[in-house]
Motif scaffolding. Structure first.
Motif, PDB file in Angstrom:
ATOM      1  N   GLU A 168       0.807  -1.224   0.000  1.00  0.00           N
ATOM      2  CA  GLU A 168       0.000   0.000   0.000  1.00  0.00           C
ATOM      3  C   GLU A 168       0.841   1.276   0.000  1.00  0.00           C
ATOM      4  O   GLU A 168       0.298   2.378   0.057  1.00  0.00           O
ATOM      5  CB  GLU A 168      -0.923   0.041   1.231  1.00  0.00           C
ATOM      6  CG  GLU A 168      -1.868  -1.143   1.359  1.00  0.00           C
ATOM      7  CD  GLU A 168      -1.356  -2.182   2.340  1.00  0.00           C
ATOM      8  OE1 GLU A 168      -0.127  -2.415   2.363  1.00  0.00           O
ATOM      9  OE2 GLU A 168      -2.167  -2.762   3.075  1.00  0.00           O
ATOM     10  N   THR A 169       2.168   1.141  -0.072  1.00  0.00           N
ATOM     11  CA  THR A 169       3.042   2.296   0.110  1.00  0.00           C
ATOM     12  C   THR A 169       2.766   3.399  -0.900  1.00  0.00           C
ATOM     13  O   THR A 169       2.616   4.577  -0.540  1.00  0.00           O
ATOM     14  CB  THR A 169       4.514   1.874   0.035  1.00  0.00           C
ATOM     15  OG1 THR A 169       4.773   0.877   1.010  1.00  0.00           O
ATOM     16  CG2 THR A 169       5.423   3.068   0.282  1.00  0.00           C
ATOM     17  N   THR A 179       0.473  12.978   9.039  1.00  0.00           N
ATOM     18  CA  THR A 179       1.490  12.049   9.524  1.00  0.00           C
ATOM     19  C   THR A 179       1.307  10.687   8.868  1.00  0.00           C
ATOM     20  O   THR A 179       0.223  10.354   8.383  1.00  0.00           O
ATOM     21  CB  THR A 179       1.440  11.887  11.052  1.00  0.00           C
ATOM     22  OG1 THR A 179       0.138  11.413  11.435  1.00  0.00           O
ATOM     23  CG2 THR A 179       1.722  13.199  11.748  1.00  0.00           C
ATOM     24  N   ARG A 180       2.380   9.914   8.880  1.00  0.00           N
ATOM     25  CA  ARG A 180       2.380   8.539   8.370  1.00  0.00           C
ATOM     26  C   ARG A 180       2.985   7.671   9.455  1.00  0.00           C
ATOM     27  O   ARG A 180       4.136   7.889   9.855  1.00  0.00           O
ATOM     28  CB  ARG A 180       3.219   8.491   7.100  1.00  0.00           C
ATOM     29  CG  ARG A 180       3.132   7.209   6.288  1.00  0.00           C
ATOM     30  CD  ARG A 180       1.953   7.267   5.322  1.00  0.00           C
ATOM     31  NE  ARG A 180       2.114   6.292   4.271  1.00  0.00           N
ATOM     32  CZ  ARG A 180       2.689   6.547   3.104  1.00  0.00           C
ATOM     33  NH1 ARG A 180       3.190   7.747   2.862  1.00  0.00           N
ATOM     34  NH2 ARG A 180       2.761   5.603   2.193  1.00  0.00           N
ATOM     35  N   ASP A 181       2.245   6.703   9.962  1.00  0.00           N
ATOM     36  CA  ASP A 181       2.797   5.894  11.046  1.00  0.00           C
ATOM     37  C   ASP A 181       3.600   4.719  10.493  1.00  0.00           C
ATOM     38  O   ASP A 181       3.697   4.506   9.285  1.00  0.00           O
ATOM     39  CB  ASP A 181       1.700   5.447  12.010  1.00  0.00           C
ATOM     40  CG  ASP A 181       0.688   4.494  11.392  1.00  0.00           C
ATOM     41  OD1 ASP A 181       0.976   3.914  10.325  1.00  0.00           O
ATOM     42  OD2 ASP A 181      -0.403   4.331  11.966  1.00  0.00           O
ATOM     43  N   ASP A 182       4.176   3.933  11.391  1.00  0.00           N
ATOM     44  CA  ASP A 182       5.050   2.841  10.984  1.00  0.00           C
ATOM     45  C   ASP A 182       4.311   1.769  10.198  1.00  0.00           C
ATOM     46  O   ASP A 182       4.923   1.048   9.395  1.00  0.00           O
ATOM     47  CB  ASP A 182       5.717   2.208  12.211  1.00  0.00           C
ATOM     48  CG  ASP A 182       6.724   3.132  12.881  1.00  0.00           C
ATOM     49  OD1 ASP A 182       7.174   4.081  12.216  1.00  0.00           O
ATOM     50  OD2 ASP A 182       7.039   2.902  14.063  1.00  0.00           O
ATOM     51  N   ALA A 183       3.007   1.642  10.418  1.00  0.00           N
ATOM     52  CA  ALA A 183       2.229   0.641   9.684  1.00  0.00           C
ATOM     53  C   ALA A 183       1.934   1.076   8.254  1.00  0.00           C
ATOM     54  O   ALA A 183       1.604   0.240   7.412  1.00  0.00           O
ATOM     55  CB  ALA A 183       0.910   0.362  10.418  1.00  0.00           C
ATOM     56  N   VAL A 202      -4.174   0.942   6.203  1.00  0.00           N
ATOM     57  CA  VAL A 202      -3.715  -0.201   5.416  1.00  0.00           C
ATOM     58  C   VAL A 202      -4.324  -1.466   6.012  1.00  0.00           C
ATOM     59  O   VAL A 202      -4.866  -1.452   7.120  1.00  0.00           O
ATOM     60  CB  VAL A 202      -2.179  -0.298   5.427  1.00  0.00           C
ATOM     61  CG1 VAL A 202      -1.556   0.956   4.850  1.00  0.00           C
ATOM     62  CG2 VAL A 202      -1.644  -0.551   6.847  1.00  0.00           C
ATOM     63  N   GLY A 203      -4.257  -2.557   5.252  1.00  0.00           N
ATOM     64  CA  GLY A 203      -4.543  -3.876   5.803  1.00  0.00           C
ATOM     65  C   GLY A 203      -5.965  -4.149   6.224  1.00  0.00           C
ATOM     66  O   GLY A 203      -6.203  -5.106   6.963  1.00  0.00           O
ATOM     67  N   GLU A 204      -6.943  -3.371   5.750  1.00  0.00           N
ATOM     68  CA  GLU A 204      -8.326  -3.654   6.129  1.00  0.00           C
ATOM     69  C   GLU A 204      -8.777  -4.985   5.562  1.00  0.00           C
ATOM     70  O   GLU A 204      -9.493  -5.749   6.226  1.00  0.00           O
ATOM     71  CB  GLU A 204      -9.236  -2.530   5.633  1.00  0.00           C
ATOM     72  CG  GLU A 204     -10.663  -2.585   6.191  1.00  0.00           C
ATOM     73  CD  GLU A 204     -11.608  -3.481   5.411  1.00  0.00           C
ATOM     74  OE1 GLU A 204     -12.696  -3.824   5.939  1.00  0.00           O
ATOM     75  OE2 GLU A 204     -11.282  -3.860   4.253  1.00  0.00           O
ATOM     76  N   GLU A 205      -8.359  -5.292   4.334  1.00  0.00           N
ATOM     77  CA  GLU A 205      -8.824  -6.497   3.662  1.00  0.00           C
ATOM     78  C   GLU A 205      -8.236  -7.778   4.251  1.00  0.00           C
ATOM     79  O   GLU A 205      -8.698  -8.866   3.924  1.00  0.00           O
ATOM     80  CB  GLU A 205      -8.496  -6.420   2.164  1.00  0.00           C
ATOM     81  CG  GLU A 205      -9.122  -5.244   1.419  1.00  0.00           C
ATOM     82  CD  GLU A 205     -10.631  -5.366   1.265  1.00  0.00           C
ATOM     83  OE1 GLU A 205     -11.200  -6.369   1.747  1.00  0.00           O
ATOM     84  OE2 GLU A 205     -11.238  -4.455   0.673  1.00  0.00           O
ATOM     85  N   VAL A 206      -7.245  -7.651   5.104  1.00  0.00           N
ATOM     86  CA  VAL A 206      -6.631  -8.829   5.712  1.00  0.00           C
ATOM     87  C   VAL A 206      -6.816  -8.828   7.224  1.00  0.00           C
ATOM     88  O   VAL A 206      -5.973  -9.346   7.969  1.00  0.00           O
ATOM     89  CB  VAL A 206      -5.135  -8.942   5.333  1.00  0.00           C
ATOM     90  CG1 VAL A 206      -4.989  -9.289   3.870  1.00  0.00           C
ATOM     91  CG2 VAL A 206      -4.373  -7.661   5.664  1.00  0.00           C
ATOM     92  N   GLY A 207      -7.910  -8.224   7.680  1.00  0.00           N
ATOM     93  CA  GLY A 207      -8.253  -8.325   9.096  1.00  0.00           C
ATOM     94  C   GLY A 207      -8.066  -7.076   9.916  1.00  0.00           C
ATOM     95  O   GLY A 207      -8.093  -7.140  11.146  1.00  0.00           O
ATOM     96  N   GLY A 208      -7.872  -5.926   9.267  1.00  0.00           N
ATOM     97  CA  GLY A 208      -7.767  -4.685  10.021  1.00  0.00           C
ATOM     98  C   GLY A 208      -6.404  -4.444  10.627  1.00  0.00           C
ATOM     99  O   GLY A 208      -6.294  -3.855  11.716  1.00  0.00           O
ATOM    100  N   VAL A 265      -5.732  -0.467  11.226  1.00  0.00           N
ATOM    101  CA  VAL A 265      -6.488   0.185  12.291  1.00  0.00           C
ATOM    102  C   VAL A 265      -6.071  -0.350  13.657  1.00  0.00           C
ATOM    103  O   VAL A 265      -5.997   0.400  14.637  1.00  0.00           O
ATOM    104  CB  VAL A 265      -8.011   0.034  12.059  1.00  0.00           C
ATOM    105  CG1 VAL A 265      -8.480  -1.403  12.218  1.00  0.00           C
ATOM    106  CG2 VAL A 265      -8.791   0.939  13.010  1.00  0.00           C
ATOM    107  N   ARG A 266      -5.749  -1.626  13.739  1.00  0.00           N
ATOM    108  CA  ARG A 266      -5.303  -2.172  15.021  1.00  0.00           C
ATOM    109  C   ARG A 266      -3.965  -1.558  15.444  1.00  0.00           C
ATOM    110  O   ARG A 266      -3.761  -1.270  16.626  1.00  0.00           O
ATOM    111  CB  ARG A 266      -5.191  -3.694  14.931  1.00  0.00           C
ATOM    112  CG  ARG A 266      -6.539  -4.400  14.965  1.00  0.00           C
ATOM    113  CD  ARG A 266      -6.377  -5.892  14.982  1.00  0.00           C
ATOM    114  NE  ARG A 266      -5.959  -6.411  13.693  1.00  0.00           N
ATOM    115  CZ  ARG A 266      -5.436  -7.621  13.507  1.00  0.00           C
ATOM    116  NH1 ARG A 266      -5.220  -8.418  14.541  1.00  0.00           N
ATOM    117  NH2 ARG A 266      -5.118  -8.026  12.296  1.00  0.00           N
ATOM    118  N   ALA A 267      -3.074  -1.348  14.473  1.00  0.00           N
ATOM    119  CA  ALA A 267      -1.802  -0.708  14.793  1.00  0.00           C
ATOM    120  C   ALA A 267      -2.026   0.725  15.260  1.00  0.00           C
ATOM    121  O   ALA A 267      -1.375   1.192  16.212  1.00  0.00           O
ATOM    122  CB  ALA A 267      -0.883  -0.733  13.569  1.00  0.00           C
ATOM    123  N   ALA A 268      -2.956   1.434  14.597  1.00  0.00           N
ATOM    124  CA  ALA A 268      -3.237   2.815  14.993  1.00  0.00           C
ATOM    125  C   ALA A 268      -3.831   2.875  16.394  1.00  0.00           C
ATOM    126  O   ALA A 268      -3.473   3.746  17.201  1.00  0.00           O
ATOM    127  CB  ALA A 268      -4.185   3.461  13.981  1.00  0.00           C
TER     128      ALA A 268
END
Length: 389
Positions: A23-24, A43-47, A151-157, A160-163
């Motif tokens: 997704e970069t 901002t852009r976080d590590d995820a 990122v990563g919503e399609e593979v289980g969130g 959002v979990r990282a955020a």
């Protein structure tokens, strides 16, 4: 017409960037647009999540999307090879944009971005500011508007979990997943609850032996079949929310056991897809009362229910103002990032342009008219926030 042109161009820009396995680049596009078009803190976080903030330091409303997509069909890739992807195909026909991610959900992300930029955050009568505040939105107590694309919503969130782990828990959120044509054709509704998904594996263990003397062993397939019979007897739970009945479901989706035709199997696995409802779920753990049975949870996406009726009403008012039709409170069968946010304490609604049956298809598309409608709804919700009272 300017908004329509901007929406169309921004959607095309986002959709054209591949983001099914990385997704970069899509995040780069979002971040650069926000830097160029807004004075927000971006901002852009590590995820890889993109977050932008503007307004004051009072109650927070987040406009939420995601910029990852499921793998494209070859017809959706320039050159036709999903394994060698540099650009997705984007086409406009009959007032719709076609391409991977148009409906789920880069079209909504574009509408959220424009609404985030354009919303007037001047304090209204429902905003509590400190004594002596000047009315500038930057004053302490004025609401804060946040844009978030995960990122990563399609593979289980994953995003959002990282955020959330990093402390991102807004007070309220409008999540731009699909809610169009749910109650009736031609309207974009407000989802106040949706199901979750729990994927489980029932593991049955026995004792192997030669099939010519089955009494010498313990057949794991038989134990698994007994567990399936017990599953079929379970009644999926239901929940009543805002006058809507949300019913859970359960389905056995696979069974795998045995190693050879002449060996009594010592292991058998049964896969179970369960759609959960807020506050209730099947008691799968009860299966473990039987000998040789264990239950493993492989994925558990939480359901969502809006816990703040005033916020739900605010979103519905914005939806009514933003279209000619008569939107309603509805429920949604699919899990979204709203479930993770709600579990963390955010009051959420879901509202977006995607229609039933559009997402994840090789003919995926979104109506430009509906993108405009959603832009008005998102902007209207931001400008109404927080509600009077």
């Amino acid at each position: 017409m300017q908004t329509r042109a901007e929406l169309t161009e921004l959607t095309r820009r986002l959709v054209s960037v591949p983001s099914h396995d990385d997704e970069t680049a899509a995040g780069d596009e979002i971040e650069s647009w926000l830097d160029e078009e807004t004075d927000a803190s971006v901002t852009r976080d590590d995820a890889g999540n993109v977050l932008a903030r503007r307004g004051g330091t009072g109650p927070t409303l987040a406009l939420v999307g995601h910029h990852d997509v499921v793998p494209p069909d070859p017809s959706q890739v320039v050159g036709g090879d999903p394994d060698d992807t540099t650009e997705y195909v984007v086409e406009e026909r009959d007032g719709r944009l076609y391409g991977r991610g148009t409906a789920d959900m880069k079209g909504a992300v574009a509408a959220l971005m424009l609404a985030f930029r354009d919303a007037d955050l001047s304090p209204g009568p429902g905003i509590s500011t400190d004594p002596g505040a000047t009315g500038d939105p930057a004053e302490v107590g004025a609401p804060e508007l946040v844009f978030a694309s995960f990122v990563g919503e399609e593979v289980g969130g994953e995003g959002v979990r990282a955020a959330i782990d990093d402390g991102f828990v807004p007070d309220f959120a409008v999540v731009g997943e699909g809610s169009t044509n749910y109650s009736k054709s031609g309207v974009t509704d407000v989802v106040v609850a949706h199901k979750g998904r729990r994927a489980s594996t029932v593991v049955a263990r026995g004792e192997a032996c030669h099939a010519s003397e089955p009494e010498r062993g313990v057949n794991a397939v038989y134990r698994a079949c007994d567990a399936v019979d017990a599953l079929r007897e379970m009644e999926p739970p239901e929940a009543d929310l805002y006058g809507e009945r949300l019913s859970g479901t359960m389905a056995v989706t696979g069974i795998d056991g045995g190693s050879a035709w002449n060996v009594v199997p010592e292991r058998c696995e049964v896969t179970v897809d369960e759609r959960t409802v807020p506050g209730k779920r099947l008691f799968l753990e009860g299966l473990e009362e039987a000998d040789g049975i264990r239950v493993r949870t492989d994925q558990d996406l939480p359901p969502m229910a809006c816990e703040d009726g005033a916020f739900a009403d605010l979103a519905l008012d914005a939806a009514r103002e933003g279209q000619d039709g008569d939107p309603e409170f509805v429920t949604k069968p699919h899990a979204t990032d709203a479930g993770w946010l709600a579990a963390a304490g955010t009051a959420c609604v879901v509202c977006g342009p995607s229609e039933p049956g559009e997402a994840h298809t090789k003919t995926e598309s979104v109506s430009v008219d509906v993108l405009e409608r959603c832009y008005r709804i998102y902007r209207g919700a931001a400008e109404r926030f927080p509600a009077e009272g």
